[in-house]
Each structure stands twice: as structure tokens, then as C-alpha cells.
Design a protein around this motif. Structure first.
Motif, PDB file in Angstrom:
ATOM      1  N   VAL A 216       4.585 -13.999  -4.327  1.00  0.00           N
ATOM      2  CA  VAL A 216       4.315 -15.282  -4.982  1.00  0.00           C
ATOM      3  C   VAL A 216       2.819 -15.599  -4.894  1.00  0.00           C
ATOM      4  N   MET A 217       2.195 -15.300  -3.723  1.00  0.00           N
ATOM      5  CA  MET A 217       0.758 -15.525  -3.604  1.00  0.00           C
ATOM      6  C   MET A 217      -0.011 -14.666  -4.601  1.00  0.00           C
ATOM      7  N   PHE A 218       0.399 -13.394  -4.728  1.00  0.00           N
ATOM      8  CA  PHE A 218      -0.263 -12.533  -5.707  1.00  0.00           C
ATOM      9  C   PHE A 218      -0.080 -13.077  -7.118  1.00  0.00           C
ATOM     10  N   SER A 219       1.092 -13.683  -7.382  1.00  0.00           N
ATOM     11  CA  SER A 219       1.319 -14.189  -8.737  1.00  0.00           C
ATOM     12  C   SER A 219       0.308 -15.280  -9.072  1.00  0.00           C
ATOM     13  N   CYS A 220      -0.151 -16.034  -8.057  1.00  0.00           N
ATOM     14  CA  CYS A 220      -1.186 -17.038  -8.324  1.00  0.00           C
ATOM     15  C   CYS A 220      -2.494 -16.358  -8.731  1.00  0.00           C
ATOM     16  N   PHE A 221      -2.854 -15.274  -8.017  1.00  0.00           N
ATOM     17  CA  PHE A 221      -4.060 -14.534  -8.407  1.00  0.00           C
ATOM     18  C   PHE A 221      -3.910 -13.950  -9.810  1.00  0.00           C
ATOM     19  N   PHE A 222      -2.699 -13.450 -10.115  1.00  0.00           N
ATOM     20  CA  PHE A 222      -2.465 -12.901 -11.448  1.00  0.00           C
ATOM     21  C   PHE A 222      -2.593 -13.993 -12.505  1.00  0.00           C
ATOM     22  N   ALA A 223      -2.045 -15.182 -12.203  1.00  0.00           N
ATOM     23  CA  ALA A 223      -2.131 -16.279 -13.170  1.00  0.00           C
ATOM     24  C   ALA A 223      -3.595 -16.637 -13.400  1.00  0.00           C
ATOM     25  N   ALA A 224      -4.379 -16.716 -12.301  1.00  0.00           N
ATOM     26  CA  ALA A 224      -5.799 -17.038 -12.439  1.00  0.00           C
ATOM     27  C   ALA A 224      -6.494 -15.978 -13.281  1.00  0.00           C
ATOM     28  N   PHE A 225      -6.173 -14.700 -13.005  1.00  0.00           N
ATOM     29  CA  PHE A 225      -6.825 -13.633 -13.766  1.00  0.00           C
ATOM     30  C   PHE A 225      -6.451 -13.718 -15.237  1.00  0.00           C
ATOM     31  N   ALA A 226      -5.142 -13.946 -15.518  1.00  0.00           N
ATOM     32  CA  ALA A 226      -4.705 -13.978 -16.912  1.00  0.00           C
ATOM     33  C   ALA A 226      -5.385 -15.112 -17.665  1.00  0.00           C
ATOM     34  N   VAL A 227      -5.573 -16.264 -16.986  1.00  0.00           N
ATOM     35  CA  VAL A 227      -6.208 -17.394 -17.655  1.00  0.00           C
ATOM     36  C   VAL A 227      -7.693 -17.111 -17.886  1.00  0.00           C
TER      37      VAL A 227
ATOM     38  N   CYS B 127      -7.965  -8.472  -3.153  1.00  0.00           N
ATOM     39  CA  CYS B 127      -6.870  -8.920  -2.288  1.00  0.00           C
ATOM     40  C   CYS B 127      -5.863  -7.783  -2.087  1.00  0.00           C
ATOM     41  N   HIS B 128      -5.586  -7.064  -3.159  1.00  0.00           N
ATOM     42  CA  HIS B 128      -4.690  -5.912  -3.024  1.00  0.00           C
ATOM     43  C   HIS B 128      -5.313  -4.849  -2.114  1.00  0.00           C
ATOM     44  N   GLY B 129      -6.621  -4.629  -2.296  1.00  0.00           N
ATOM     45  CA  GLY B 129      -7.294  -3.646  -1.449  1.00  0.00           C
ATOM     46  C   GLY B 129      -7.261  -4.038   0.021  1.00  0.00           C
ATOM     47  N   LEU B 130      -7.416  -5.348   0.304  1.00  0.00           N
ATOM     48  CA  LEU B 130      -7.330  -5.813   1.691  1.00  0.00           C
ATOM     49  C   LEU B 130      -5.940  -5.550   2.254  1.00  0.00           C
ATOM     50  N   HIS B 131      -4.917  -5.772   1.422  1.00  0.00           N
ATOM     51  CA  HIS B 131      -3.552  -5.499   1.884  1.00  0.00           C
ATOM     52  C   HIS B 131      -3.392  -4.022   2.228  1.00  0.00           C
TER      53      HIS B 131
ATOM     54  N   ALA C 199      -5.058  -3.346   5.539  1.00  0.00           N
ATOM     55  CA  ALA C 199      -4.209  -3.807   6.643  1.00  0.00           C
ATOM     56  C   ALA C 199      -3.024  -2.864   6.833  1.00  0.00           C
ATOM     57  N   GLY C 200      -2.470  -2.378   5.706  1.00  0.00           N
ATOM     58  CA  GLY C 200      -1.340  -1.458   5.785  1.00  0.00           C
ATOM     59  C   GLY C 200      -1.713  -0.170   6.504  1.00  0.00           C
ATOM     60  N   ILE C 201      -2.946   0.306   6.281  1.00  0.00           N
ATOM     61  CA  ILE C 201      -3.350   1.556   6.949  1.00  0.00           C
ATOM     62  C   ILE C 201      -3.499   1.337   8.449  1.00  0.00           C
ATOM     63  N   LEU C 202      -4.059   0.175   8.835  1.00  0.00           N
ATOM     64  CA  LEU C 202      -4.126  -0.125  10.271  1.00  0.00           C
ATOM     65  C   LEU C 202      -2.728  -0.159  10.876  1.00  0.00           C
TER      66      LEU C 202
ATOM     67  N   PHE D 170       6.631  -2.983   3.414  1.00  0.00           N
ATOM     68  CA  PHE D 170       5.303  -3.477   3.068  1.00  0.00           C
ATOM     69  C   PHE D 170       4.580  -2.474   2.166  1.00  0.00           C
ATOM     70  N   TRP D 171       4.624  -1.199   2.555  1.00  0.00           N
ATOM     71  CA  TRP D 171       3.891  -0.177   1.818  1.00  0.00           C
ATOM     72  C   TRP D 171       4.454  -0.015   0.408  1.00  0.00           C
ATOM     73  N   HIS D 172       5.781  -0.013   0.284  1.00  0.00           N
ATOM     74  CA  HIS D 172       6.390   0.110  -1.050  1.00  0.00           C
ATOM     75  C   HIS D 172       6.065  -1.123  -1.904  1.00  0.00           C
ATOM     76  N   ALA D 173       6.057  -2.297  -1.265  1.00  0.00           N
ATOM     77  CA  ALA D 173       5.765  -3.521  -2.021  1.00  0.00           C
ATOM     78  C   ALA D 173       4.331  -3.488  -2.547  1.00  0.00           C
ATOM     79  N   LEU D 174       3.393  -2.916  -1.747  1.00  0.00           N
ATOM     80  CA  LEU D 174       2.010  -2.819  -2.222  1.00  0.00           C
ATOM     81  C   LEU D 174       1.934  -1.959  -3.481  1.00  0.00           C
ATOM     82  N   ASP D 175       2.764  -0.920  -3.532  1.00  0.00           N
ATOM     83  CA  ASP D 175       2.763  -0.067  -4.720  1.00  0.00           C
ATOM     84  C   ASP D 175       3.293  -0.829  -5.922  1.00  0.00           C
ATOM     85  N   ILE D 176       4.298  -1.691  -5.695  1.00  0.00           N
ATOM     86  CA  ILE D 176       4.830  -2.502  -6.799  1.00  0.00           C
ATOM     87  C   ILE D 176       3.728  -3.414  -7.343  1.00  0.00           C
TER      88      ILE D 176
END
Lengths: 129, 212
Positions: free
Chosen positions: B45-56, B152-156, B159-162, B190-196
Motif C-alpha cells: 500500500v505504501m508503494f502504491s502511494c509512490f506509484f500514484a505520485a509517479f503516475a500523476v 525506495c524499491h532499491g532500499l528494500h 535491506a533484503g540482502i542484509l 519479503f524477497w518474492h514480494a520485492l520481485d512483484i
């Protein structure tokens, strides 16, 4: 099912967990998922750069392919399926999707509406003079 | 009331009340997994806010470069392949953990880690290249939204690699204990969700951005 009474019931599944199947079948499941994902990704990239299809259809096609691929990932990698022992996970997912849809759809709708009603930029500049 | 009384008898399944017949709380693995699933959905849901901002903001280039001029789709295709294969390798690690095979677990996790690092390297070089060409996050609203979303995706992923390295160390030190396996279940989700999320990123940001 008639002997289910008194026997411990098959409990719910944690998201990401699969019903007990052999290793071979599980590896096969991931391979099928990988194959489908590669196919959908390759189609997406191909469509984005091609002149073969009607141009206005390209954005729609890319979105549809992306949604299909997310479905493939959910089913084959996260094992979120429609089985009865997955009901809690699916319900949570459905609620999440509702919020995602409201946030993205609502933002696009409102901002497009605002853009349409806003005075063109050059006229605003005129007024500020 | 009548039917409930019958359900307590000997044919609960006839009237479909089997689920009501559960006793006691669910196993810890299910509670942990479900809780983490809720977290992942709120992350989405947080990512969807970034997506909405990007789309606008995707059209608001302020006279600066647009996506079609900036993006290198070959790099994006390589990034996509890396992340998809690392998701697959993570699935192999799940199976290895389930059959308690240390060797396969370390191998699959190492492959997952290397592919993730490859993804991050390409992404970092892309960002550095954009900034060097004067297309940094402060250039236009479009680029601000772009760096926020993809960064933000890259930060995730970082974190996933750590987390991935932590899981390898914990399995090494403590073996496949039940609590370690629960943590690994969460990591795999978490890792699969990042791929989604990356699927949405490459479709919406890169492919739509260079098609339009």
C-alpha cells in the motif's frame, strides 16, 4: 471426509507455505512459475519496442501483462491460492488490493480532473502581470 | 440453535461447520506468516502511494528530459532477469530449508544474494549516470517521483540482502530450528514480494515511460 471428526483438522496454511507435496513437484512448480514469468516479461519488453501492433493498445497491453505476471508470482512463488486453507491470506490480499486500487485510481482521477479544470498556464502568467 | 447442537454431535461436516471445530490457537508458523503477510500488504500500500505520485507527475518534466530520452531498456531487462532469477533461487532455498539440506540452502542463498547484488549494482550505476547527466532528483517533478519510487524499491532490496546474509549466518550458527525457519519463511515472502513490486516498476516506470 467422513472420518474427519475427532482427527486433527488440516489447519490453515501460512502464506508462502504449500500443501505437503514431494520436492520434485515443488521444484517443478517454481520452474513453471519462472517460465511463465519469463514469457510475460519478454512479451512486455517486446511489445514496448515494436511497431507491429496498434500503438494506442500498447499501454493497456503492458498493464495487463504486468497484472498477469503479478498473479503468476503470487500463485507460484508466494503460494497464495484459492484453496480453503488459504482463505485468510486471500482475504488480506483482497483488502490490500482494494486500498491500492483506491489510492492509485483515486489519485489519477482527481488529478486529471484538476488538470482539466485548471486555467492554461499562459493565462495564469497573464493574470500575474 | 438446533443446527449448532447437531454440529456438536458426530456429523459436523454434513452442515459445513468443520472450520468451527478447530481447537486452540493456530500453530506459531501460521500466526507469524500471516502477520508478516499483513506487513507486506501494508508495504505494498505504501508503494502504491509512490506509484500514484509517479503516475500523476510522470508528465511534469519542467522542460527537462523525459523518460523516453533517459531510460536504457537493455539495462532494465538485465535488472529484471537478475531479480526474477534471484526470486527463483530464493524458492529453491525454501525447498532446501524444508528438506534440511545445508549445502543446497547455502548454495541457493548465495545465488540469491549475488543476483540481488548484481541488480543493485546496475541500478546504482544507472542513478549515478542520471545524476551525472544533470537529470538528478532535483531536476523536475518527474525525476523526483522517479528517484523516490525506484530508490525506495532499491532500499528494500538492500535491506533484503542484509536480511539474507543474517539468515545464512543464523542457519550456520543455529541450524534449521523452528524459530529460524519461521524467520526464513518471512524472508522468502519479503524477497518474492520485492520481485512483484519490481514487475510494477519496470512496467509502469520504464516500459510505459519509454513507450509514451
Amino acid at each position: 471426509m467422513s472420518d474427519s471428526h475427532g482427527v486433527p483438522q488440516q489447519a490453515d496454511l501460512a502464506p508462502g507455505d504449500q500443501e505437503a507435496v514431494s520436492v520434485k513437484i515443488r521444484v517443478l512448480g517454481y520452474l513453471v512459475g519462472l517460465g511463465l514469468a519469463v514469457l510475460l516479461t519478454a512479451t512486455s519488453f517486446f511489445i514496448a519496442g515494436t511497431d507491429l501492433v496498434w500503438q494506442p493498445s500498447i499501454p493497456v497491453a503492458i498493464i495487463v501483462l504486468a497484472i498477469a505476471q503479478m498473479g503468476v508470482h503470487l500463485v507460484f512463488f508466494l503460494h497464495i491460492t484459492t484453496g480453503p486453507d488459504n482463505a485468510n491470506n486471500v482475504l488480506a490480499l483482497a483488502f490490500g488490493l482494494l486500498i491500492v486500487f483506491l489510492v492509485i485510481g483515486g489519485s489519477l482521477w482527481i488529478m486529471a480532473n484538476l488538470n482539466e479544470r485548471m486555467m492554461p498556464m499562459d493565462q495564469i502568467m497573464q493574470m500575474q502581470r | 440453535m438446533m443446527s449448532i447442537a447437531v454440529a456438536h454431535g458426530h456429523d459436523a461436516h454434513v452442515i459445513g461447520l468443520e472450520d468451527a471445530a478447530h481447537e486452540g490457537p493456530a500453530p506459531k508458523r501460521i500466526i507469524t506468516g500471516f502477520g508478516f503477510w499483513i506487513f507486506l500488504l501494508s508495504d505494498i500500500v505504501m508503494f502504491s502511494c509512490f506509484f500514484a505520485a509517479f503516475a500523476v507527475l510522470s508528465g511534469q518534466t519542467a522542460g527537462g528530459p523525459s523518460g523516453a530520452e533517459l531510460f536504457n531498456l537493455r539495462n532494465v531487462a538485465i535488472e529484471t532477469a537478475f531479480l526474477l532469477l534471484s526470486s527463483f533461487a530464493c524458492g529453491m532455498a525454501s525447498i532446501a530449508a524444508e528438506v534440511r539440506s545445508h549445502l543446497w540452502f547455502y548454495m541457493a542463498m548465495a545465488v540469491t544474494c549475488l543476483l540481488g547484488l548484481g541488480f543493485l549494482t546496475i541500478e546504482f550505476r544507472e542513478f549515478a549516470d542520471l545524476v551525472a547527466r544533470g537529470a538528478g532528483p532535483s531536476r523536475s517533478a518527474f525525476l523526483s517521483a522517479f528517484f523516490a519510487l525506484v530508490g525506495c524499491h532499491g532500499l528494500h532490496v538492500s535491506a533484503g540482502i542484509l536480511w539474507l546474509l543474517t539468515m545464512m549466518a543464523q542457519v550456520f550458527a543455529k541450524g534449521f530450528r523452528a524459530d529460524i525457519l519461521r524467520r526464513f519463511l518471512c524472508f522468502a515472502l519479503f524477497w518474492h514480494a520485492l520481485d512483484i513490486i519490481w514487475v510494477a516498476v519496470f512496467s509502469v516506470v520504464y516500459l510505459l515511460g519509454s513507450a509514451a
